[in-house]
Design an enzyme around this catalytic site. Structure first.
Site, PDB file in Angstrom:
ATOM      1  N   SER A  33       0.837  -1.205   0.000  1.00  0.00           N
ATOM      2  CA  SER A  33       0.000   0.000   0.000  1.00  0.00           C
ATOM      3  C   SER A  33       0.868   1.249   0.000  1.00  0.00           C
ATOM      4  O   SER A  33       0.372   2.355   0.183  1.00  0.00           O
ATOM      5  CB  SER A  33      -0.915   0.000   1.227  1.00  0.00           C
ATOM      6  N   ASN A 120      -1.629  -2.273  13.374  1.00  0.00           N
ATOM      7  CA  ASN A 120      -3.073  -2.037  13.408  1.00  0.00           C
ATOM      8  C   ASN A 120      -3.425  -0.771  14.181  1.00  0.00           C
ATOM      9  O   ASN A 120      -4.234   0.036  13.733  1.00  0.00           O
ATOM     10  CB  ASN A 120      -3.787  -3.247  14.010  1.00  0.00           C
ATOM     11  N   THR A 165     -38.798  26.855  -9.843  1.00  0.00           N
ATOM     12  CA  THR A 165     -39.111  25.531  -9.302  1.00  0.00           C
ATOM     13  C   THR A 165     -39.406  24.671 -10.515  1.00  0.00           C
ATOM     14  O   THR A 165     -39.955  25.177 -11.507  1.00  0.00           O
ATOM     15  CB  THR A 165     -40.326  25.556  -8.353  1.00  0.00           C
ATOM     16  N   HIS A 166     -39.009  23.412 -10.471  1.00  0.00           N
ATOM     17  CA  HIS A 166     -39.141  22.514 -11.637  1.00  0.00           C
ATOM     18  C   HIS A 166     -38.427  23.083 -12.854  1.00  0.00           C
ATOM     19  O   HIS A 166     -38.808  22.798 -13.984  1.00  0.00           O
ATOM     20  CB  HIS A 166     -40.614  22.265 -11.981  1.00  0.00           C
ATOM     21  N   SER A 287     -13.790  24.800 -28.490  1.00  0.00           N
ATOM     22  CA  SER A 287     -13.987  23.518 -29.151  1.00  0.00           C
ATOM     23  C   SER A 287     -12.911  23.349 -30.202  1.00  0.00           C
ATOM     24  O   SER A 287     -12.488  24.313 -30.833  1.00  0.00           O
ATOM     25  CB  SER A 287     -15.366  23.491 -29.797  1.00  0.00           C
ATOM     26  N   LYS A 293     -17.606  28.070 -30.154  1.00  0.00           N
ATOM     27  CA  LYS A 293     -17.927  27.545 -28.832  1.00  0.00           C
ATOM     28  C   LYS A 293     -17.083  28.147 -27.714  1.00  0.00           C
ATOM     29  O   LYS A 293     -15.914  28.440 -27.869  1.00  0.00           O
ATOM     30  CB  LYS A 293     -17.719  26.017 -28.797  1.00  0.00           C
ATOM     31  N   ASN A 295     -16.931  26.792 -23.825  1.00  0.00           N
ATOM     32  CA  ASN A 295     -17.516  25.721 -23.025  1.00  0.00           C
ATOM     33  C   ASN A 295     -17.208  25.861 -21.528  1.00  0.00           C
ATOM     34  O   ASN A 295     -16.111  26.252 -21.150  1.00  0.00           O
ATOM     35  CB  ASN A 295     -16.994  24.365 -23.520  1.00  0.00           C
ATOM     36  N   GLU A 300     -18.406  21.785 -15.508  1.00  0.00           N
ATOM     37  CA  GLU A 300     -18.798  20.413 -15.850  1.00  0.00           C
ATOM     38  C   GLU A 300     -17.949  19.392 -15.100  1.00  0.00           C
ATOM     39  O   GLU A 300     -18.441  18.368 -14.639  1.00  0.00           O
ATOM     40  CB  GLU A 300     -18.660  20.182 -17.353  1.00  0.00           C
ATOM     41  N   TYR A 327      -9.039  -6.226  13.256  1.00  0.00           N
ATOM     42  CA  TYR A 327      -8.447  -5.769  12.003  1.00  0.00           C
ATOM     43  C   TYR A 327      -8.523  -6.857  10.941  1.00  0.00           C
ATOM     44  O   TYR A 327      -8.288  -8.027  11.221  1.00  0.00           O
ATOM     45  CB  TYR A 327      -6.978  -5.366  12.219  1.00  0.00           C
ATOM     46  N   GLN A 332      -7.158  -1.948   4.611  1.00  0.00           N
ATOM     47  CA  GLN A 332      -6.150  -1.192   3.862  1.00  0.00           C
ATOM     48  C   GLN A 332      -6.784  -0.494   2.649  1.00  0.00           C
ATOM     49  O   GLN A 332      -6.258   0.501   2.163  1.00  0.00           O
ATOM     50  CB  GLN A 332      -5.042  -2.146   3.402  1.00  0.00           C
TER      51      GLN A 332
HETATM   52  N1  ARG Z   1      -0.887  -1.117   5.529  1.00  0.00           N
HETATM   53  C1  ARG Z   1      -1.903  -1.653   6.388  1.00  0.00           C
HETATM   54  C2  ARG Z   1      -3.189  -0.843   6.324  1.00  0.00           C
HETATM   55  O1  ARG Z   1      -3.218   0.160   5.707  1.00  0.00           O
HETATM   56  C3  ARG Z   1      -1.496  -1.748   7.789  1.00  0.00           C
HETATM   57  C4  ARG Z   1      -0.876  -3.064   7.937  1.00  0.00           C
HETATM   58  C5  ARG Z   1      -1.524  -3.899   8.912  1.00  0.00           C
HETATM   59  N2  ARG Z   1      -1.270  -5.170   8.360  1.00  0.00           N
HETATM   60  C6  ARG Z   1      -1.460  -6.286   8.978  1.00  0.00           C
HETATM   61  N3  ARG Z   1      -1.285  -7.357   8.321  1.00  0.00           N
HETATM   62  N4  ARG Z   1      -1.834  -6.323  10.220  1.00  0.00           N
HETATM   63  O2  ARG Z   1      -4.196  -1.231   6.887  1.00  0.00           O
END
Ligand code: ARG
Length: 467
Positions: A33, A120, A165-166, A287, A293, A295, A300, A327, A332
């Protein structure tokens, strides 16, 4: 922003004692991550420094060791700040990357940092620190947009436009009143983010993996050091729960929906059909094919990005649904939608805060569109003042409107004979002073569109948002 991965450099995993074989590269890539959570590093270091202090107080590390750990953490942070930090492909997340680097610097002492702590409770802490800061950041961005709307309203305090309205012309209103309606929505959004901040303001550290740290860590001191008002009362909940993330995303989704409604009106009003605003050139795009145009792409995109923010809320709620305590690695998956939604929301708020002041209103067209049949309610009210029950007055004026539409006559120009045929109390004099200005002026109820009321709203906006 992918971390600078060193394919050949690997560090041993924290769990290498239990799991014999090296992690398969595909698993390493799948479970990592780091690309997402590296932005948590300032909070991760702050949390670790507070944890070191707790370890010293619990005599789990000596003062000298504590000082070395703290200096090491500061040095690691400096590398990260400067973009000099070298991530390894084996760094699973920002927490492991920082600890790995600390251990490279300090040797075995680095291995003492994680005493009494789990990733955790560590990641729960980092998230809450990040959320607290982000709630403040969003609040500032919301305030700036509120200010822009308030100033724009003040500059157009006398402009009359049709209210809808509407999406059908309904009654004359003041443009300032309409703009302040958007400002009100943002005031509630700010309150929601303040509420979220209050919920985030609780220390999870000390929960350990789930059962509570196995050492006598003084959570009260840690909370004070990190500026938390409260301490998570249940260690299982502290590591398992992400409702503060869902709450942030709910507030973000509602805000994004508000912004998309504002954006939609900018799109509509900039069309030839409405012709109410002239888009500032710096905020419009042309455009590639049609030379005429201009825009409203910015509006948007604000409208379109709402889908991402709402999607983030749904993604997190869906991830949380049915997760057993405590957990689970599923958690994650909270961060990609959280960060994406927060970044998207900030971009939208920031671009609107500079675009809104640059809008040019075609006030003549707005005023012209607010005249005519929009005064039908006012005419019915006049009949009521002369003793006609409102339902009957509505019927009389309704028939008169039908006559106007069929004969192509303006309401003010209907002749006396036609009027008296509709009702004995209807006279040309009654019609003559029916004007959009008169219509808005009558609406002096608290919160109404009368200039006096709108001035009061403007004064409150100025008090709350500053000049
Ligand atoms: N990177 C993990 C998260 O964002 C935290 C890791 C906890 N991992 C674990 N296997 N206990 O949640």
């Amino acid at each position: 922003m992918t971390p600078r991965a060193r394919s050949k450099t690997r560090a041993a995993k924290a769990w290498a004692g239990r799991i014999g074989a090296p992690t398969a590269p595909v698993v390493e890539a799948f479970t990592s991550s780091l690309a997402v959570d590296r932005r948590l590093y300032p909070h991760d270091v702050a949390g670790s420094v507070a944890h070191v202090h707790a370890l010293v107080r619990a005599r789990l590390v000596t003062r000298a060791e504590g000082a070395r750990l703290e200096r090491g953490l500061v040095a690691v942070k400096r590398e990260l700040d400067a973009g000099r930090f070298r991530f390894l492909r084996s760094d699973e997340d920002i927490h492991m990357a920082i600890e790995r680097r600390l251990t490279e610097m300090l040797g075995p002492l680095g291995g003492k940092l994680h005493t009494g702590r789990s990733r955790n409770d560590q990641v729960a802490l980092d998230l809450r620190l990040w959320l607290r800061a982000e709630c403040d950041g969003v609040d500032g961005a919301l305030r700036r947009l509120q200010q822009a709307l308030g100033r724009l309203a003040r500059r157009h305090a006398d402009v009359i436009m049709p209210g809808y309205t509407h999406l059908q012309r309904a009654q004359p209103i003041l443009l300032a009143h309409h703009l302040l309606a958007h400002r009100e929505m943002l005031a509630r959004d700010r309150a929601r983010f303040r509420g979220c901040r209050t919920r985030a303001d609780e220390l999870p550290l000390g929960a350990g993996a789930l059962a509570g740290a196995g050492f006598p860590l003084d959570r009260r001191r840690v909370a004070r050091e990190l500026g938390f008002t409260r301490i998570a009362a249940n260690s299982i909940d502290a590591v398992a729960d992400r409702d503060v993330v869902a709450e942030f995303l709910a507030a973000a989704a509602i805000t994004a929906v508000h912004l998309s409604r504002l954006a939609e009106e900018i799109v509509l009003w900039a069309s030839d059909e409405f012709g109410f605003i002239e888009l500032p050139d710096a905020f419009a795009t042309g455009s590639s094919m049609m030379p005429q145009k201009k825009n409203p792409d910015v509006a948007e995109l604000v409208r379109g990005k709402t889908g991402r923010v709402v999607g983030a809320l749904v993604a997190v709620l869906t991830t949380l649904k049915g997760l057993p305590l405590a957990y689970d690695r599923d958690l994650q998956e909270d961060k990609p939608p959280l960060f994406d939604a927060a970044d998207t929301l900030r971009q939208c708020l920031d671009v609107l805060a500079v675009m809104v002041p640059a809008l040019r209103f075609r006030t003549d067209r707005m005023a012209a569109a607010a005249d005519g049949l929009l005064l039908a309610t006012d005419l019915a009210d006049r009949l009521v003042e002369r003793g006609v029950p409102f339902r009957r007055a509505h019927e009389i004026v309704g028939a008169l409107v039908r006559h106007c539409l069929a004969s192509g006559t303006a309401l003010r120009d209907v002749d006396a004979a036609v009027l008296s045929a509709h009702s004995p109390v209807l006279t040309p004099a009654l019609l003559r002073d029916l004007t959009p200005g008169g219509s808005v002026a009558r609406r002096r109820v608290f919160g109404g569109t009368a200039p006096s009321e709108v001035r009061r709203q403007l004064a409150r906006a100025r008090r709350e948002d500053g000049p």
